[in-house]
Design a protein around this motif. Structure first.
Motif, short mmCIF file in Angstrom:
data_model
loop_
_atom_site.label_atom_id
_atom_site.label_comp_id
_atom_site.label_asym_id
_atom_site.label_seq_id
_atom_site.Cartn_x
_atom_site.Cartn_y
_atom_site.Cartn_z
N MET A 1 1.04 -111.30 82.38
CA MET A 1 1.26 -109.86 82.20
C MET A 1 1.76 -109.27 83.50
O MET A 1 1.21 -109.50 84.56
CB MET A 1 -0.05 -109.18 81.78
N THR A 2 2.84 -108.52 83.40
CA THR A 2 3.42 -107.91 84.60
C THR A 2 3.31 -106.39 84.59
O THR A 2 3.39 -105.76 85.64
CB THR A 2 4.90 -108.30 84.72
N ALA A 3 3.15 -105.78 83.43
CA ALA A 3 3.07 -104.32 83.34
C ALA A 3 1.65 -103.85 83.60
O ALA A 3 0.68 -104.58 83.41
CB ALA A 3 3.55 -103.85 81.98
N VAL A 6 -0.62 -102.78 78.79
CA VAL A 6 -0.25 -103.80 77.82
C VAL A 6 -0.89 -103.45 76.48
O VAL A 6 -2.05 -103.01 76.42
CB VAL A 6 -0.74 -105.20 78.27
N GLU A 24 6.37 -94.06 74.85
CA GLU A 24 7.77 -93.89 75.28
C GLU A 24 8.09 -92.43 75.53
O GLU A 24 8.83 -92.10 76.46
CB GLU A 24 8.70 -94.49 74.22
N PRO A 29 5.70 -96.99 81.07
CA PRO A 29 6.13 -98.37 80.86
C PRO A 29 4.97 -99.23 80.33
O PRO A 29 3.84 -99.11 80.80
CB PRO A 29 6.57 -98.82 82.25
N GLU A 31 4.14 -103.18 77.98
CA GLU A 31 4.66 -104.35 77.30
C GLU A 31 3.69 -104.77 76.20
O GLU A 31 2.50 -104.44 76.26
CB GLU A 31 4.89 -105.51 78.27
N ARG A 32 4.23 -105.43 75.22
CA ARG A 32 3.41 -105.94 74.12
C ARG A 32 3.09 -107.41 74.37
O ARG A 32 3.95 -108.17 74.80
CB ARG A 32 4.14 -105.79 72.80
N THR A 50 -4.60 -104.38 85.20
CA THR A 50 -3.91 -104.04 83.96
C THR A 50 -4.87 -103.36 82.99
O THR A 50 -6.04 -103.76 82.89
CB THR A 50 -3.33 -105.30 83.30
#
Length: 284
Positions: A1-3, A6, A24, A29, A31-32, A50
């Motif tokens: 995971m980078t965001a 999540v 949005e 930002p 991610e799924r 996170t």
């Protein structure tokens, strides 16, 4: 995971799409993550702090994903502890009773044989429910002792030891409806009546949802129920007895709100409240 945010979900349903759109709109930002592809080693730390919104539809995967992600340093909404409690009807009942909240008369029997005695004590009609399950599946109305004995013969023949642990509850004489209250971050953000010609008033079984005003009394009961199980986001299901007193039936850790949102219309944006809560958690 980078965001930093999540959303954990193997299926993207209407509710998840609304949450994505709400994030949005706020230019958040995210991610799924599909938990079907998740694997981790014990003791491994996450790459960065996170916040994870756990929207996994499978109860088992939701629970183990929460445990795994928390072990890696993530903040999971809802937590593994809250998910574990909400996923098990008996653990939920214990938590609600411990908090002194009004609930239907409920018992647990560790064998089908003991369950017949519990049914006799609660009285008929009654209800037998699986410990783990949703959408009203395998919930059985027990009108009398003979039917109870027959149902419990089938329960005794089921595979797996957990299937033989029986959750028994009084059948509340409700006015053809129950209530779903959405609680987000300790706030009751919206509520709806669920009506059906059937005795089970689940939206998944065809029940229609109508707008219900969140009164101070309703908000207090729903938020206290959420607090009793430690849930940040949840759907609190309430049922009214013959005198109109609301009782807490269960607390759903995976808040499904499509039917509720239709009833709320433009009054309240449930997904927007969820997005706002996640943003606040990510900024802590």
């Amino acid at each position: 995971m980078t965001a930093a945010l999540v959303v954990c979900a193997s299926r993207v349903r209407a509710d998840e799409k609304r949450i994505f759109e709400a994030l949005e709109r706020r230019a958040v930002p995210f991610e799924r993550m599909d938990p079907r592809h998740l694997s981790a080693f014990a003791g491994a730390a996450g790459a960065r702090p996170t916040v994870v919104l756990n929207r996994e539809i499978s109860c088992t995967r939701a629970l183990y994903a929460a445990h795994t992600l928390e072990a890696g340093g993530a903040t999971v909404v809802n937590s593994a502890a809250a998910t574990r409690t909400c996923a098990d009807k008996w653990l939920t009942s214990l938590a609600l009773a411990r908090a002194g909240l009004p609930v239907p008369r409920t018992a647990l029997a560790l064998t089908p044989e003991a369950a017949l005695g519990a049914l006799d004590e609660i009285g008929y009609p009654a209800v037998i429910k699986p410990l783990v399950g949703s959408w009203g599946r395998l919930v059985s109305r027990v009108p009398d002792r003979d039917v109870g004995a027959t149902l419990l013969e089938y329960v005794a023949a089921l595979p797996g030891p957990q299937s033989h642990v029986v959750y028994v509850q009084e059948l509340v004489d409700k006015p053809g409806r129950d209530l779903r209250v959405a609680v987000v971050g300790g706030e009751a953000v919206g509520a709806g009546y669920r009506r059906s010609a059937q005795w089970r008033t689940n939206v998944s079984r065809g029940a229609e949802t109508e707008y219900c005003e969140v009164t101070p009394e309703l908000a207090k009961l729903a938020t206290e129920a959420a607090g009793a199980v430690g849930a940040e986001l949840c759907g609190v299901d309430l049922i009214e007895d013959a005198g109109g007193r609301p009782l807490v039936l269960e607390v759903n850790h995976g808040l499904e709100f499509a039917g509720l949102q239709r009833a709320l219309g433009d009054r309240i944006d449930v997904a927007g409240h969820i997005a706002g809560h996640l943003l606040a958690r990510a900024e802590q």
